[in-house]
Motif scaffolding. Structure first.
Motif, PDB file in Angstrom:
ATOM      1  N   LEU A 175      15.480 -13.552  -9.141  1.00  0.00           N
ATOM      2  CA  LEU A 175      14.266 -13.878 -10.000  1.00  0.00           C
ATOM      3  C   LEU A 175      13.069 -13.031  -9.437  1.00  0.00           C
ATOM      4  N   LEU A 176      13.128 -12.685  -8.440  1.00  0.00           N
ATOM      5  CA  LEU A 176      12.028 -12.230  -7.498  1.00  0.00           C
ATOM      6  C   LEU A 176      11.995 -10.708  -7.801  1.00  0.00           C
ATOM      7  N   VAL A 177      10.963  -9.837  -8.216  1.00  0.00           N
ATOM      8  CA  VAL A 177      10.530  -8.602  -7.921  1.00  0.00           C
ATOM      9  C   VAL A 177       9.526  -8.199  -7.249  1.00  0.00           C
ATOM     10  N   THR A 178       9.402  -7.311  -6.249  1.00  0.00           N
ATOM     11  CA  THR A 178       8.502  -7.015  -5.366  1.00  0.00           C
ATOM     12  C   THR A 178       8.332  -5.320  -5.261  1.00  0.00           C
ATOM     13  N   GLU A 179       7.175  -4.871  -4.798  1.00  0.00           N
ATOM     14  CA  GLU A 179       7.143  -3.703  -4.527  1.00  0.00           C
ATOM     15  C   GLU A 179       7.553  -3.180  -2.966  1.00  0.00           C
ATOM     16  N   ASN A 180       7.797  -1.724  -3.190  1.00  0.00           N
ATOM     17  CA  ASN A 180       8.240  -0.980  -1.913  1.00  0.00           C
ATOM     18  C   ASN A 180       7.035  -0.949  -0.931  1.00  0.00           C
ATOM     19  N   ALA A 181       7.650  -1.564   0.248  1.00  0.00           N
ATOM     20  CA  ALA A 181       6.461  -1.583   1.205  1.00  0.00           C
ATOM     21  C   ALA A 181       5.899  -0.479   1.850  1.00  0.00           C
ATOM     22  N   ALA A 182       6.613   0.714   1.667  1.00  0.00           N
ATOM     23  CA  ALA A 182       6.374   1.975   2.125  1.00  0.00           C
ATOM     24  C   ALA A 182       5.680   2.698   1.207  1.00  0.00           C
ATOM     25  N   THR A 183       5.387   2.316   0.060  1.00  0.00           N
ATOM     26  CA  THR A 183       4.721   3.136  -1.146  1.00  0.00           C
ATOM     27  C   THR A 183       3.644   2.210  -1.815  1.00  0.00           C
ATOM     28  N   SER A 184       3.648   0.836  -1.432  1.00  0.00           N
ATOM     29  CA  SER A 184       2.563   0.200  -2.308  1.00  0.00           C
ATOM     30  C   SER A 184       1.747  -0.812  -1.401  1.00  0.00           C
ATOM     31  N   SER A 185       0.571  -1.134  -1.767  1.00  0.00           N
ATOM     32  CA  SER A 185      -0.263  -1.623  -0.976  1.00  0.00           C
ATOM     33  C   SER A 185       0.134  -3.283  -1.210  1.00  0.00           C
ATOM     34  N   ASN A 213      19.759 -12.864  -1.848  1.00  0.00           N
ATOM     35  CA  ASN A 213      19.239 -13.795  -2.942  1.00  0.00           C
ATOM     36  C   ASN A 213      18.832 -12.871  -4.021  1.00  0.00           C
ATOM     37  N   GLY A 214      18.898 -11.678  -4.111  1.00  0.00           N
ATOM     38  CA  GLY A 214      18.760 -10.940  -5.263  1.00  0.00           C
ATOM     39  C   GLY A 214      17.312 -10.252  -5.548  1.00  0.00           C
ATOM     40  N   VAL A 215      16.457 -10.038  -4.372  1.00  0.00           N
ATOM     41  CA  VAL A 215      15.197  -9.391  -4.728  1.00  0.00           C
ATOM     42  C   VAL A 215      15.366  -8.163  -5.133  1.00  0.00           C
ATOM     43  N   LYS A 216      14.722  -7.910  -6.134  1.00  0.00           N
ATOM     44  CA  LYS A 216      14.473  -6.437  -6.690  1.00  0.00           C
ATOM     45  C   LYS A 216      13.500  -5.623  -6.376  1.00  0.00           C
ATOM     46  N   VAL A 217      13.572  -4.633  -5.763  1.00  0.00           N
ATOM     47  CA  VAL A 217      12.333  -3.663  -5.266  1.00  0.00           C
ATOM     48  C   VAL A 217      12.212  -2.427  -6.045  1.00  0.00           C
ATOM     49  N   VAL A 218      10.786  -2.154  -6.595  1.00  0.00           N
ATOM     50  CA  VAL A 218      10.300  -1.389  -7.377  1.00  0.00           C
ATOM     51  C   VAL A 218       9.420  -0.397  -6.658  1.00  0.00           C
ATOM     52  N   ASP A 219       8.807   1.006  -7.081  1.00  0.00           N
ATOM     53  CA  ASP A 219       8.120   1.404  -6.429  1.00  0.00           C
ATOM     54  C   ASP A 219       6.683   1.246  -6.123  1.00  0.00           C
ATOM     55  N   GLY A 220       6.236   0.270  -7.202  1.00  0.00           N
ATOM     56  CA  GLY A 220       4.662   0.171  -7.251  1.00  0.00           C
ATOM     57  C   GLY A 220       4.481  -1.115  -8.083  1.00  0.00           C
ATOM     58  N   TRP A 221       3.372  -1.524  -7.856  1.00  0.00           N
ATOM     59  CA  TRP A 221       2.614  -2.692  -8.700  1.00  0.00           C
ATOM     60  C   TRP A 221       2.945  -2.598 -10.100  1.00  0.00           C
ATOM     61  N   GLU A 222       2.432  -1.396 -10.755  1.00  0.00           N
ATOM     62  CA  GLU A 222       2.174  -1.211 -12.238  1.00  0.00           C
ATOM     63  C   GLU A 222       3.893  -1.757 -12.953  1.00  0.00           C
ATOM     64  N   VAL A 245       6.999 -12.475  -9.205  1.00  0.00           N
ATOM     65  CA  VAL A 245       6.621 -11.037  -8.823  1.00  0.00           C
ATOM     66  C   VAL A 245       5.604 -11.128  -7.732  1.00  0.00           C
ATOM     67  N   VAL A 246       5.611 -10.093  -6.895  1.00  0.00           N
ATOM     68  CA  VAL A 246       4.324 -10.007  -5.927  1.00  0.00           C
ATOM     69  C   VAL A 246       3.285  -9.361  -6.644  1.00  0.00           C
ATOM     70  N   SER A 247       2.186 -10.099  -6.754  1.00  0.00           N
ATOM     71  CA  SER A 247       0.989  -9.676  -7.244  1.00  0.00           C
ATOM     72  C   SER A 247      -0.264 -10.306  -6.562  1.00  0.00           C
ATOM     73  N   TYR A 248      -1.135 -10.654  -7.295  1.00  0.00           N
ATOM     74  CA  TYR A 248      -2.468 -11.400  -6.633  1.00  0.00           C
ATOM     75  C   TYR A 248      -2.787 -12.756  -7.206  1.00  0.00           C
ATOM     76  N   ALA A 249      -3.553 -13.205  -6.323  1.00  0.00           N
ATOM     77  CA  ALA A 249      -3.765 -14.656  -6.649  1.00  0.00           C
ATOM     78  C   ALA A 249      -4.888 -14.572  -7.915  1.00  0.00           C
ATOM     79  N   SER A 250      -5.477 -13.592  -8.213  1.00  0.00           N
ATOM     80  CA  SER A 250      -6.471 -13.429  -9.269  1.00  0.00           C
ATOM     81  C   SER A 250      -6.029 -12.773 -10.468  1.00  0.00           C
ATOM     82  N   SER A 251      -4.442 -12.533 -10.212  1.00  0.00           N
ATOM     83  CA  SER A 251      -3.733 -12.068 -11.552  1.00  0.00           C
ATOM     84  C   SER A 251      -4.022 -13.093 -12.772  1.00  0.00           C
ATOM     85  N   PRO A 252      -3.554 -14.412 -12.745  1.00  0.00           N
ATOM     86  CA  PRO A 252      -3.904 -15.411 -13.641  1.00  0.00           C
ATOM     87  C   PRO A 252      -5.022 -15.394 -14.421  1.00  0.00           C
TER      88      PRO A 252
END
Length: 364
Positions: A175-185, A213-222, A245-252
């Protein structure tokens, strides 16, 4: 924040065009675009997510006689690297956007001239990470957190995760997608959050389990937020299938701000037990041609006027204690009482090693 950045400000790009520059003449009424000592232009070098309203920039000009020129230079890491390459002969007077994950790189390279900004006594003490030397001034905070698609979890009659440990449960597999720690803040911030919560001896095992557990990693936040996350406006159009998704508390609040029609509640929520606190800083660049203008701008960045303008322009939180958040934030945003943090000196010492270990575990 950055942040930075951040960062949530790029959530829906319509809000974040190039900042219009407010300008007016100098004290004798003669306009000047010259740089250097005595110039009435002060240049702010920043990442692409810096934004301020025209009215606030105009207010700065009216108060000080200086007009602001904003030089945007890519994401926070790229902008900082460019300043390191031009150390001693900077492209501007003030740099904005070095956050606590990258602060040591800026300080170790001697990018800034110490300056104690006026009004610093009103800035939250826990954001003043260079309080003994005043090489940088805290400007904003933001929390990197897992966001969830409310409709998905309601339809499945499943409670959304609340903590880092929850993300390992079988109920949240794939269920989770996150950003690459090497390329994304935000990807790096989420990695640091797991280090804070699991410890330096436990974060690698945590990521092994998260990968299983199936985390998906993509290059960046967008890509993660607008293409993979089912709860965002972009994700719904793309038929995205990841409700976490890994994002921000201000996204909602951002999702509400640009929705048409406006919903009664935000379509996304925040797992507040998964948050890592970012702090963004600004500093007077060593070798600045307009040092006086740079100091005036640093003072202004922590003024109540600028601090209250930030939330709806950069989707970050003020650091000044008497600055008020807009209703959009208080009504739809998440309050993060106990964000994960890692001491800047520990980040400086271990950042590259942590990222390398993460990469070998997760993206190899």
């Amino acid at each position: 924040m950055n942040t930075t950045t951040k960062y949530a400000a790029t959530a829906l790009a319509a809000a974040l065009g190039v900042t219009a520059l407010a300008g007016c003449g100098d004290s004798d009424g003669k306009a000047s675009d010259e740089t250097g000592a005595g110039s009435k232009t002060v240049t702010l070098v920043s990442h692409d997510s810096f934004n301020a309203s025209d009215a606030v920039l105009k207010a700065f000009t009216e108060q000080t006689g200086y007009k602001v020129k904003v030089l945007k230079s890519g994401d926070a890491g790229a902008a900082l690297n460019q300043e390191i390459l031009t150390k001693g002969s900077p492209r501007g007077d003030v740099f904005f956007g070095a956050d606590n994950t990258l602060l040591s790189r800026a300080l170790d390279n001697g990018l800034f001239t110490p300056y104690e900004a006026k009004g610093l006594d009103r800035v939250a003490a826990d954001t003043q990470l260079d309080a003994d030397k005043h090489r940088v001034t805290p400007v904003d905070t933001g929390d990197i957190c897992v966001n969830y698609d409310k409709k998905y979890f309601a339809d499945k009659k499943l409670d959304p995760p609340k903590s880092f440990d929850d993300l390992l449960k079988p109920a949240y597999k794939n269920l989770l997608v996150t950003e690459n720690a090497a390329t994304s803040s935000p990807g790096l911030g989420f990695l640091l959050g797991t280090v804070a919560s699991q410890g330096e001896s436990g974060y690698q095992d945590y990521w092994k389990k998260l990968k299983s557990n199936g985390v998906k990693v993509v290059d960046g936040w967008e890509q993660a937020y607008n293409e993979e996350f089912s709860g965002s406006a972009g994700g719904r159009k793309a038929n995205a299938d990841r409700p976490l998704v890994v994002s921000y508390a201000s996204s909602p609040p951002v999702e509400v701000l640009y929705a048409d029609p406006k919903p009664a509640e935000a379509p996304t929520g925040v797992a507040t037990g998964t948050c890592f606190r970012q702090i963004e800083f600004a500093g007077l660049l060593d070798g600045a041609k307009n040092e006086a203008g740079g100091k005036a701008l640093l003072d202004f960045l922590i003024s109540k006027r600028f601090q209250e303008d930030m939330p709806l322009n950069m989707f970050v939180n003020p650091v000044v204690k008497d600055a008020k958040l807009p209703e959009l934030f208080t009504k739809f945003g998440a309050t993060v009482d106990k964000p994960a943090t890692v001491a800047p000196d520990k980040i400086a010492k271990n950042r590259e090693q942590w990222v390398q270990s993460w990469s070998s575990l997760v993206v190899k």
